[in-house]
Scaffold this motif. Structure first.
Motif, PDB file in Angstrom:
ATOM      1  N   GLU A  29       0.821  -1.204   0.000  1.00  0.00           N
ATOM      2  CA  GLU A  29       0.000   0.000   0.000  1.00  0.00           C
ATOM      3  C   GLU A  29       0.862   1.265   0.000  1.00  0.00           C
ATOM      4  O   GLU A  29       0.476   2.282  -0.538  1.00  0.00           O
ATOM      5  N   TYR A  30       2.025   1.159   0.578  1.00  0.00           N
ATOM      6  CA  TYR A  30       2.803   2.385   0.749  1.00  0.00           C
ATOM      7  C   TYR A  30       3.988   2.484  -0.202  1.00  0.00           C
ATOM      8  O   TYR A  30       4.758   3.429  -0.145  1.00  0.00           O
ATOM      9  N   GLU A  32       6.178   3.233  -3.440  1.00  0.00           N
ATOM     10  CA  GLU A  32       6.048   4.328  -4.378  1.00  0.00           C
ATOM     11  C   GLU A  32       6.206   3.810  -5.797  1.00  0.00           C
ATOM     12  O   GLU A  32       7.031   2.959  -6.072  1.00  0.00           O
ATOM     13  N   GLU A  33       5.388   4.313  -6.703  1.00  0.00           N
ATOM     14  CA  GLU A  33       5.548   3.985  -8.128  1.00  0.00           C
ATOM     15  C   GLU A  33       5.976   5.265  -8.822  1.00  0.00           C
ATOM     16  O   GLU A  33       5.143   6.122  -9.104  1.00  0.00           O
ATOM     17  N   PRO A 106       2.640  16.688 -12.166  1.00  0.00           N
ATOM     18  CA  PRO A 106       2.672  17.559 -10.987  1.00  0.00           C
ATOM     19  C   PRO A 106       3.438  18.833 -11.287  1.00  0.00           C
ATOM     20  O   PRO A 106       4.291  18.845 -12.179  1.00  0.00           O
TER      21      PRO A 106
ATOM     22  N   PRO B1092      -4.064   8.236   3.293  1.00  0.00           N
ATOM     23  CA  PRO B1092      -2.760   7.622   3.045  1.00  0.00           C
ATOM     24  C   PRO B1092      -2.748   6.100   3.086  1.00  0.00           C
ATOM     25  O   PRO B1092      -1.804   5.501   2.596  1.00  0.00           O
ATOM     26  N   HIS B1093      -3.774   5.478   3.605  1.00  0.00           N
ATOM     27  CA  HIS B1093      -3.638   4.052   3.919  1.00  0.00           C
ATOM     28  C   HIS B1093      -4.105   3.122   2.818  1.00  0.00           C
ATOM     29  O   HIS B1093      -3.852   1.940   2.875  1.00  0.00           O
ATOM     30  N   MET B1094      -4.834   3.612   1.844  1.00  0.00           N
ATOM     31  CA  MET B1094      -5.364   2.694   0.854  1.00  0.00           C
ATOM     32  C   MET B1094      -5.499   3.402  -0.489  1.00  0.00           C
ATOM     33  O   MET B1094      -6.171   4.415  -0.611  1.00  0.00           O
ATOM     34  N   MET B1095      -4.847   2.793  -1.483  1.00  0.00           N
ATOM     35  CA  MET B1095      -4.859   3.398  -2.807  1.00  0.00           C
ATOM     36  C   MET B1095      -6.276   3.425  -3.395  1.00  0.00           C
ATOM     37  O   MET B1095      -6.691   4.400  -4.008  1.00  0.00           O
ATOM     38  N   SER B1128      -4.783  18.770  -8.422  1.00  0.00           N
ATOM     39  CA  SER B1128      -3.434  19.049  -8.910  1.00  0.00           C
ATOM     40  C   SER B1128      -2.405  18.419  -7.993  1.00  0.00           C
ATOM     41  O   SER B1128      -1.378  17.914  -8.443  1.00  0.00           O
ATOM     42  N   LEU B1131      -1.981  14.798  -8.631  1.00  0.00           N
ATOM     43  CA  LEU B1131      -1.165  14.430  -9.796  1.00  0.00           C
ATOM     44  C   LEU B1131       0.185  13.893  -9.362  1.00  0.00           C
ATOM     45  O   LEU B1131       0.869  13.221 -10.123  1.00  0.00           O
ATOM     46  N   ASP B1132       0.593  14.235  -8.152  1.00  0.00           N
ATOM     47  CA  ASP B1132       1.887  13.800  -7.651  1.00  0.00           C
ATOM     48  C   ASP B1132       1.727  12.644  -6.659  1.00  0.00           C
ATOM     49  O   ASP B1132       2.576  12.431  -5.815  1.00  0.00           O
ATOM     50  N   GLN B1134       1.712   8.918  -5.101  1.00  0.00           N
ATOM     51  CA  GLN B1134       2.758   7.922  -5.313  1.00  0.00           C
ATOM     52  C   GLN B1134       2.289   6.710  -6.104  1.00  0.00           C
ATOM     53  O   GLN B1134       3.099   5.925  -6.564  1.00  0.00           O
ATOM     54  N   LYS B1135       0.999   6.583  -6.312  1.00  0.00           N
ATOM     55  CA  LYS B1135       0.500   5.442  -7.089  1.00  0.00           C
ATOM     56  C   LYS B1135       0.061   5.899  -8.472  1.00  0.00           C
ATOM     57  O   LYS B1135      -0.593   6.932  -8.628  1.00  0.00           O
ATOM     58  N   ARG B1136       0.394   5.080  -9.457  1.00  0.00           N
ATOM     59  CA  ARG B1136       0.144   5.454 -10.845  1.00  0.00           C
ATOM     60  C   ARG B1136      -1.358   5.552 -11.136  1.00  0.00           C
ATOM     61  O   ARG B1136      -1.815   6.485 -11.792  1.00  0.00           O
ATOM     62  N   ARG B1139      -2.758   8.733 -10.076  1.00  0.00           N
ATOM     63  CA  ARG B1139      -2.358   9.847 -10.937  1.00  0.00           C
ATOM     64  C   ARG B1139      -3.185   9.879 -12.207  1.00  0.00           C
ATOM     65  O   ARG B1139      -3.639  10.937 -12.656  1.00  0.00           O
ATOM     66  N   GLN B1140      -3.405   8.698 -12.784  1.00  0.00           N
ATOM     67  CA  GLN B1140      -4.180   8.670 -14.028  1.00  0.00           C
ATOM     68  C   GLN B1140      -5.600   9.177 -13.807  1.00  0.00           C
ATOM     69  O   GLN B1140      -6.125   9.957 -14.609  1.00  0.00           O
ATOM     70  N   VAL B1143      -5.576  12.917 -13.555  1.00  0.00           N
ATOM     71  CA  VAL B1143      -5.513  13.615 -14.840  1.00  0.00           C
ATOM     72  C   VAL B1143      -6.907  13.741 -15.434  1.00  0.00           C
ATOM     73  O   VAL B1143      -7.321  14.815 -15.891  1.00  0.00           O
ATOM     74  N   ARG B1146      -9.010  16.210 -13.368  1.00  0.00           N
ATOM     75  CA  ARG B1146      -8.620  17.595 -13.561  1.00  0.00           C
ATOM     76  C   ARG B1146      -9.192  18.099 -14.880  1.00  0.00           C
ATOM     77  O   ARG B1146      -9.778  19.188 -14.952  1.00  0.00           O
TER      78      ARG B1146
END
Lengths: 158, 1153
Positions: A29-30, A32-33, A106, B1092-1095, B1128, B1131-1132, B1134-1136, B1139-1140, B1143, B1146
């Protein structure tokens, strides 16, 4: 303005198969990708060419290898290859690439869009124009140009 | 007089063209009804209408005719005397000449012609007069579509009902029909015209008849439609498809052999057309024509037909590679494949139908064909499969199919094909026909077998095997006469088997495995061996020891080549096929050798642990062997049961942990494969009951369990197996098992030590032991197994001594034994309401049982908090107070809550009222206020709060237990009583209470617990029910997000809440509720974007925001800057995936402006 198409008969290449990322079964879960080449390429591959109903990928204007990315230094460089040397659409394509990346990455990223060396008649001028913040901002103030860019970007949000 | 005027007004209404069509239809019905009831004679009617029928005003005359015709149409089943009928026929026949009233006249003729014999039929002579008048007066081609259709219907009626009458008209009739159907284009009329030709041919079957002389003209008209080109959309009102038309035309084509000189050249010409549809149609037509036209006529076309079919087969055979056809066969049948298939069918028909004095013309053509010869030479030299091109594969399969079709047709055909090709194939495969010894050069074979030859050879073998299966009577001359296919096969089979076998052995060992070539070869080598072993008894071409050699080779593949899964599976499958074949034909003689070689070997493989073969494969093999038949399966079952029981002993008594690792897959195999097979084949009951009793015997005999047996997954597996065993049994067997289990249960230490009657004091003694520590492992196993038996019972199966059982299970429940709670819940759920009075347990009703359980659950809480027990049941406050005096040891309370939850679930599913009591009880746990008591009670230390929180949490989680579906028990599979919509009912009864309590609660901890319960209820209830209440729910939903997102442990709950929210967002009602709370919804979603705990939570939150961008602009526009800022940042992420989504989100919110 030039009437008619600049490159009336472009070569259309086959689309590369979407590389499906192997879904990790036990997801950390934590973990980084980091943003990588393929992710950037996924953002830009479907941008439509301004004068043809093909994507930049199909026309080989951009390829996966033409993307350089360094996530730690927040830096991206996209090198694109216009289909013909005198292509006046090069600036529009470059603008589309830049706008798309601005919207998808970003804010910490610095985006650099360039024409592949030796593939365009006015390479230096176009490069300068594309990487000048003021001129990009001014271009986007132009409603016609903005509409054109948005039309080209539309398929990427599908 | 009065009546007369009334029906005359109907006539006037109909004739008046200004009247509405509805009114006109009503007047027809009214008059017809009068005539039907004999209130009005037809004669009177006609006389009254005379003016309308004879007036010189065309439109009025036409209306009058139409009225009369429509009325006749309504009277088709009313008996009329012959005079009336003949005068009417005469009238309508004469009116056919009056073109202005033709429409009405046609309808009238049709109505009269359709009359059946018993109600007064048209006479034959009158029918002929009608036909003559029709032929001279009606110009069909110049009429409108509806009239044309009527004309064709009249003709059809005449031909079908009065064939002998119209036959005399001869040429005139056929000519008239030709003229009528020429140039027809409407699909409805075409269906009729095609049918007309078909019946016409039936009326004139003579070779000197009219159809024979007009055949050319008729076919000329028909042939213009071939192949049918029909692109009309399917969804039109006349409901005719291209297939219908094509089929009708095909029947017309085949209707008479006189079409032969015209049809066959046309079909053969169209066969070479480039349109796939035309090809497909011509093949179908040709196939039909061959069957209908007769051998004499068709024989002269044999050569042309063969050469055309050959082209079609060679050009359209499938060209996919082997592996893809074998895997994905038949999912998408392309046009290409269909053409090849039709062509082969057609070829088969041709071979079967076209045999005359000169034997089998088509067969000789095939055998002597130069193309086949050449291609045979070419493709049979293809070495490796992967090396051959697509084109040669196509050729190969084409040659193979042609040869197999021609040898499948007849014994003699088979012989001819064999004589021509088989020796050559053997030659290429380097197999020599030495019948005595196997002295062929197999020993030093270096290269693999030639692939092309192998393929063709196997095709031939398979088709002659099929031939022997389809020919019912055994023809002995096939096996005795020299030079038949059979004797050839017999000569070669021994060496061939050895060649195939040694090649198969070589496949595994050589480097061929690395690429796929070896596998492609192996498919056909195994298939070849399998086919050779599967000839029916008398036809078996191989000797006994060769037969056994085949089995030995395949078994050795199974026992030794297990690293190569593909080969292994192939061999097992082949063996199973052979076994099933033996079983199907009751071939006891070969069954013996199969048993000896295959079954024994695999069984011994299974029994000896020393081999290196993985256990999973062994189990695969043995359970597959079992599927051959009942005898085999019973053997397998015995074997598995022995293994299971011995391993069970090893685990439990000796504490052998390795045995446990073997036992789990054994049990899995037993319950998943063997029991499933038994269930479908019908002997489940006997097998399952015996094994279940065996296990209980075992449990009884083992008195001391090894201390270390704490194998949770093993116990789970055993319990599951026990449940499955009990689940499928009928009532009687189940009750046997229950009795047995019960007697074992009584022998356990905890019950034998004490007297069987549960006095309260004893109970208390039991209760005060806080957990399962003092329970021996044996007892725990027995209780768990007993619980699983109870869970899987049918509702009608009687339980022994229900009172004792429920007492005991309650005790275990309070000790925290989960299976006991589930068993108790199953008992409560399936409790027989109208229980038989003669039963011992009859005095004990469901309500009493529930009372007892509830009382004891509460008692446990009280006794552990050292309060005196006084009247328990209607004392909410007292209960609360005792709850609040917290005990240091809260596990009792938690256990009680979990147990209550399960019992509540059982009650809820059967729709029992008491579930409300339980729900209220749980709610009280949630609402109890720890602080107030803590202040008054100084002794309550700091951990008291924790204890309370954990109790409230388990009470909240109880709602999850009640509403969620369980795999373990209380589901459809394990025979639970399930009332429809029970979840909805619980949801709507609980929701108001929960909502108001959330609103009133002041304390944070209480609020958290309430929100948790609320979250469970709405995420487990059906979405449709939740969405309907969206307006009330949304505010509390938002509260729950705020409350629950603090704790990491709630992440799954948060996720399911988000799913509920997205469900609400998709619904129109729900959207309104969201809009009302737009500010809070958006701010909570924005907070969840950074959860933070679950994508999945982050991703779904963003997706919800995307969906919200479609809400009314005015309401969401003010939120836009806020959302954009948050997205925005996302967008940064940590999981892809996040982020998608960001996008997309946004873009959705940017482009809104």
């Amino acid at each position: 303005m030039v009437t008619g198409l600049i490159n009336a008969n472009p070569i259309v290449y086959e689309r590369k198969e979407r590389r499906v990322r192997s879904a990790p079964t036990d997801i950390d879960e934590y973990a980084e990708e980091p943003i990588d080449q393929l992710e950037i390429f996924d953002h830009i591959r479907d941008i439509k060419d301004p004068e043809h109903p093909y994507s930049l990928e199909e026309l080989k204007v951009v390829t996966e290898d033409s993307v350089e990315v360094n996530d730690r230094h927040s830096y991206v460089r996209v090198t694109f290859t216009p289909t013909v040397e005198h292509c006046s659409m090069a600036t529009v394509i470059g603008l589309c690439l830049r706008v798309k990346l601005l919207r998808s990455l970003p804010s910490r990223y610095k985006v650099d869009v360039r024409i592949a060396p030796g593939t365009h008649a006015t390479e230096a001028a176009v490069n300068k124009q594309l990487n000048d913040k003021e001129r990009v901002a001014a271009a986007l103030e132009n409603p016609n140009l903005l509409e054109m860019v948005n039309e080209c970007l539309a398929p990427t949000f599908a | 007089m009065d009546k007369t005027s009334s029906w005359i007004s109907h006539i006037e209404a109909f004739v008046d063209s200004s009247c509405a069509p509805k009114q006109q239809a009503a007047s027809v019905d009214a008059i017809a009804a009068l005539v039907k009831k004999d209130l009005l004679t037809l004669e009177a009617l006609v006389r009254e209408m005379e003016l309308y029928l004879t007036t010189s005003d065309h439109s009025i005359r036409a209306r009058g005719m139409l009225l009369l015709a429509e009325i006749l149409n309504c009277l088709i089943s009313k008996p009329l005397d012959s005079a009336t009928v003949s005068s009417l026929v005469e009238f309508f026949t004469s009116k056919l000449a009056d073109w202005q009233v033709l429409h009405g006249a046609l309808i009238g003729c049709l109505a009269l012609l359709r009359r059946k014999k018993n109600v007064g039929m048209v006479k034959s002579s009158e029918a002929r007069a009608l036909a003559e008048s029709y032929l001279t007066n009606v110009q069909v081609q110049s009429l409108a579509v509806h009239d044309r259709k009527l004309c064709f219907e009249v003709l059809q009626c005449l031909l079908e009902a009065y064939p002998e009458a119209v036959e005399m008209l001869g040429d005139d009739l056929v000519y008239g029909i030709c003229e009528a159907i020429d140039e027809e284009k409407d699909p409805r009329c075409l269906m009729l015209t095609f049918h007309l030709v078909e019946i016409l041919a039936r009326v004139f079957p003579d070779s000197s008849g009219a159809v024979a002389s007009f055949a050319g003209d008729l076919f000329d008209i028909l042939s213009r439609y071939f192949p049918i080109y029909f692109t009309h959309p399917r969804s039109d009102d006349f409901d005719i498809t291209r297939e219908d038309l094509s089929r009708a035309l095909m029947h017309a084509f085949c209707s008479t052999p006189f079409f032969e000189p015209f049809a066959i050249p046309l079909l053969l010409e169209k066969l070479s057309s480039s349109l796939p549809l035309a090809k497909l149609d011509s093949l179908k037509y040709l196939n039909n024509c061959i069957q209908h036209y007769g051998t004499d006529r068709m024989i002269k076309h044999a050569g042309a037909i063969w050469s055309n079919l050959k082209d079609a087969i060679f050009n359209h055979s499938p060209h996919k590679t082997l592996s893809s056809t074998s895997e994905a066969a038949g999912n998408t049948e392309s046009e290409e494949n269909q053409i090849a298939k039709e062509a082969l069918i057609c070829l088969q028909t041709a071979i079967l139908h076209l045999d005359s004095l000169e034997k089998d013309p088509i067969l000789s053509l095939i055998v002597e064909d130069e193309d086949i010869e050449m291609k045979f030479g070419l493709v049979s030299n293809e070495g490796a499969c992967t090396g051959i091109s697509i084109e040669s594969w196509r050729q190969l399969s084409a040659v193979g199919n042609i040869l197999s079709v021609s040898s499948k047709a007849s014994m003699s055909g088979c012989t001819r094909v064999f004589q021509k090709f088989f020796p050559r194939l053997m030659n290429i495969l380097e197999v020599s026909a030495s019948s005595s010894s196997y002295g062929c050069n197999t020993k030093n074979r270096t290269s693999s077998l030639n692939f092309g030859a192998l393929y063709l050879c196997i095709q031939l073998l398979a088709s002659c095997r099929e031939l022997t299966l389809t020919s019912q009577d055994f023809s002995p001359q096939v096996t005795t006469v020299q030079d038949t296919w059979w004797s050839m096969l017999q000569h070669f089979s021994g060496p061939l088997v050895h060649a195939l076998g040694s090649a198969l052995v070589a496949v595994g060992s050589s480097e061929l495995v690395s690429n796929n070539t070896g596998h492609e070869h192996a498919i056909y080598e195994v298939k070849g061996l399998q086919v050779l072993a599967m000839f029916p008894g008398c036809y078996l071409p191989i000797s006994e020891d060769v037969y056994e050699y085949i089995l030995v080779i395949l078994v050795s593949m199974v026992t030794e080549r297990f690293e190569d899964t593909f080969l292994w599976k192939l061999s097992v499958k082949a063996l199973i096929e052979i076994g099933s074949f033996i079983e199907k034909h009751h071939d006891s003689y070969r069954g013996i050798s199969f048993n000896r070689i295959v079954v024994e070997r695999i069984v011994s493989l299974f029994q000896h642990d020393d081999s290196t073969m993985p256990l999973a494969l062994k189990l695969d093999a043995i359970s597959e062997i079992g599927t051959i038949g009942v005898d085999y399966m019973s053997r397998v079952i015995r074997l598995l049961e022995e293994a299971i029981l011995s391993k069970f002993l090893a685990v439990c008594v000796e504490g052998c942990l390795e045995a446990a690792e073997i036992l789990v897959p054994l049990l899995e195999c037993y319950s998943n494969r063997v029991l499933a097979w038994c269930y479908t084949s019908g002997n489940f009951d006997e097998v399952a009951m015996r094994f279940a009793l065996c296990i209980w015997d075992q449990m009884e005999s083992i008195t001391i369990f090894d201390k270390d047996v704490k194998l949770k997954d093993l116990l789970d597996r055993v319990m599951m197996t026990m449940k499955l065993l009990v689940w499928g049994c009928v009532e009687e067997s189940q009750s046997l098992i229950v009795r047995k289990a019960y007697s074992v249960l009584l022998s356990t230490t905890f019950l034998s030590e004490e007297s069987l009657s549960f006095s309260p004091s004893k109970l208390e003694g039991l209760q005060l032991t806080p957990d399962l520590v003092n329970l021996s492992w044996r007892d725990e196993w027995i209780v768990s197994l007993f619980a699983s038996v109870v869970m899987a019972l049918l509702p009608q199966t009687p339980l022994p001594d229900v009172k004792l059982l429920s007492n005991m299970l309650t005790t275990f429940l309070l000790k925290g034994h989960l299976p006991a709670a589930q068993a108790l819940a199953s008992m409560v759920n399936k409790w027989h309401v109208n229980i038989d009075k003669s039963e011992v347990s009859s005095a004990y009703t469901l309500d009493e049982a529930i009372e007892m359980i509830l009382e004891r659950s509460l008692l446990s809480i009280q006794s552990s908090s050292n309060l005196g027990k006084s009247d328990l049941l209607n004392n909410g406050e007292r209960m609360l107070s005792c709850l609040c005096l917290l005990n240091k040891n809260s596990s009792f309370q938690n256990n009680a809550v979990v147990g209550l939850a399960w019992i509540g679930k059982g009650l809820l599913m059967r729709g029992h009222e008491k579930v409300k009591e339980i729900a209220m009880l749980l709610l009280k746990y949630l609402l109890s206020n720890p602080y107030k008591e803590l202040h008054s009670d100084v002794s309550g230390s700091g951990d008291g709060l924790d204890v309370h929180t954990s109790l409230a949490t388990s009470a909240a989680d109880a709602f999850h237990v009640i509403l969620s579906d369980s795999e373990v028990c209380l589901n459809k599979k394990f025979h639970a009583t399930i009332r429809p919509l029970y979840k909805q009912r619980f949801f709507s009864s609980m929701m108001p209470v929960l909502l108001s309590s959330i609103k009133q609660s002041r304390l944070l901890s209480m609020r958290v617990a309430l929100c948790r319960a609320f979250a469970h209820v709405i995420s487990d209830a059906p979405l449709a029910a939740v969405v309907a209440e969206a307006k009330k729910i949304v505010p509390s939903l938002m509260d729950s997000f705020a409350m629950l997102s603090e704790d990491v442990l709630n992440k799954d709950l948060i996720y399911s809440l988000l799913l509920v929210l997205s469900g609400i967002l998709m619904d129109d009602n729900g959207k309104e509720a969201i809009i009302e709370n737009i500010n809070t919804v958006i701010s909570h979603l924005i907070r969840l974007i950074f959860y933070p705990h679950m994508m999945l939570v982050r991703e779904t939150a963003i997706q919800c925001l995307v969906a919200m961008s479609g809400l009314p602009h005015a309401r969401i526009y003010p939120m836009r800057p806020q959302v954009l800022r948050a997205v925005s940042k996302a967008l940064d992420d940590q999981k892809r995936a996040v982020r998608q989504e960001a996008v997309r989100c946004r873009q959705a919110w940017v482009s809104m402006a």
